[in-house]
Scaffold this motif. Structure first.
Motif, mmCIF file in Angstrom:
data_model
loop_
_atom_site.group_PDB
_atom_site.id
_atom_site.type_symbol
_atom_site.label_atom_id
_atom_site.label_comp_id
_atom_site.label_asym_id
_atom_site.label_seq_id
_atom_site.Cartn_x
_atom_site.Cartn_y
_atom_site.Cartn_z
ATOM 1 N N LEU A 60 0.710 -0.627 -0.032
ATOM 2 C CA LEU A 60 -0.373 0.140 -0.296
ATOM 3 C C LEU A 60 1.002 1.047 0.145
ATOM 4 O O LEU A 60 -0.054 2.399 0.231
ATOM 5 N N THR A 61 2.332 0.899 0.074
ATOM 6 C CA THR A 61 3.395 2.330 -0.106
ATOM 7 C C THR A 61 3.692 2.007 -0.736
ATOM 8 O O THR A 61 5.288 1.611 -1.626
ATOM 9 N N PRO A 62 3.254 3.360 -1.553
ATOM 10 C CA PRO A 62 4.394 4.214 -2.590
ATOM 11 C C PRO A 62 6.073 4.143 -2.668
ATOM 12 O O PRO A 62 6.637 3.835 -3.862
ATOM 13 N N SER A 63 6.264 4.284 -1.648
ATOM 14 C CA SER A 63 8.127 4.015 -1.682
ATOM 15 C C SER A 63 8.444 2.705 -1.500
ATOM 16 O O SER A 63 9.634 3.002 -1.653
ATOM 17 N N GLY A 64 7.614 1.988 -1.256
ATOM 18 C CA GLY A 64 7.760 0.462 -1.149
ATOM 19 C C GLY A 64 8.705 -0.318 0.138
ATOM 20 O O GLY A 64 9.202 -1.744 -0.258
ATOM 21 N N ARG A 65 8.471 0.603 0.848
ATOM 22 C CA ARG A 65 9.153 0.192 2.355
ATOM 23 C C ARG A 65 8.769 0.805 3.297
ATOM 24 O O ARG A 65 7.449 1.487 3.301
ATOM 25 N N LEU A 66 8.562 -0.231 4.172
ATOM 26 C CA LEU A 66 8.244 0.243 5.535
ATOM 27 C C LEU A 66 8.950 2.526 6.203
ATOM 28 O O LEU A 66 10.021 1.765 6.023
ATOM 29 N N GLY A 67 8.219 2.783 7.452
ATOM 30 C CA GLY A 67 9.218 3.410 7.467
ATOM 31 C C GLY A 67 9.948 3.306 8.265
ATOM 32 O O GLY A 67 11.100 2.197 9.180
#
Length: 267
Positions: free
Chosen positions: A227-234
């Motif tokens: 679901l995250t466009p950046s493709g990773r967890l924070g």
């Protein structure tokens, strides 16, 4: 001097003993601020403050249950006394209880309301009283509240948590307006962190899988990444750097805003 330089600023961070709060305290201290770590975890908080001091930073610890008005008054007073003032308050302390709405436990929801919403409200109260003209600090400043991407998305099993963090968002905007109208000179903003693999984030992955929403904790994490466009967890540093920005003069005309730091998940 960089607009991000916090040399001379005095900052109180709730939930500062570990996790996101510790990361924020380290980033703020690295930018030059003197930090007061406030937490219910006394032993851990004292160790974190000691470690920061050993690294050459000015760091102290104060015990604080953010739901207790009298403890807030004492913690702010101790901060002003030991650090020589107060310029920034970070309302980071939070609690998440994972449960489906059909399994709502009223006591769990009340506790989240007390910690996440009332705790933030009391933090704003005592920040304003200290930093407004005539207060013991009296030079204005900044309040940064920690909401969550949960305030902007519909994710199953965190209804109570999402509701409290949505409340933090609205509270932030009202507080900014009150400060402006009453001439307090205090900017109030909030951040919406995405999922970060701290103890709280890992707990959420395990518990959502336990409820049968995902096949495994890894699958739960994978769904968030998808679901995250950046493709990773924070990462803790992602959130901490955003807090440094909002505490600094680089954000001097940012007020009453919510800053997503979620890799685009909540867009």
């Amino acid at each position: 001097m960089s607009a991000f330089d916090l040399t001379g600023r005095r900052v109180l961070v709730t939930g500062g003993a570990q996790g996101l709060g510790e990361g924020m305290a380290r980033a703020l201290a690295g930018a030059g601020a003197a930090v007061m770590l406030a937490d219910i975890a006394k032993d851990v908080g004292e160790k974190t403050a000691s470690a920061l001091s050993s690294d050459g930073h000015t760091a102290r610890f104060v015990a604080l249950d953010v739901t207790d008005d009298a403890q807030w008054e004492a913690a702010v007073g101790q901060t002003v006394s030991e650090l020589g003032g107060l310029d920034v308050v970070i309302n980071n302390a939070g609690l998440e209880v994972t449960q489906l709405l059909v399994d709502t436990e009223p006591d769990d929801v009340r506790r989240m309301l007390e910690v996440n919403l009332l705790g933030t409200m009391l933090g704003i109260k005592h920040a304003f009283r200290a930093m407004r003209p005539g207060g013991p600090a009296g030079q204005g400043g900044a309040v940064i509240n920690v909401a969550s991407v949960a305030a902007t998305i519909a994710f199953p099993s965190i209804g109570g948590y999402s509701a409290t963090k949505s409340g933090v968002d609205r509270l932030t905007r009202v507080a900014a307006m009150e400060s402006g109208k009453l001439g307090y000179g205090v900017r109030v903003n909030c951040v919406y962190p995405g999922l970060v693999p701290t103890a709280m984030g890992q707990k959420l992955a395990v518990e959502t899988a336990g409820l049968g929403l995902f096949e495994s904790p890894d699958a739960a994490v994978g769904a968030v990444v998808e679901l995250t466009p950046s493709g990773r967890l924070g990462e803790v540093s992602d959130i901490a750097d955003a807090v440094v920005f909002l505490a600094s003069d680089a954000s001097r005309f940012v007020n009453g805003a919510g800053l997503p730091v979620d890799g685009g998940m909540g867009m």
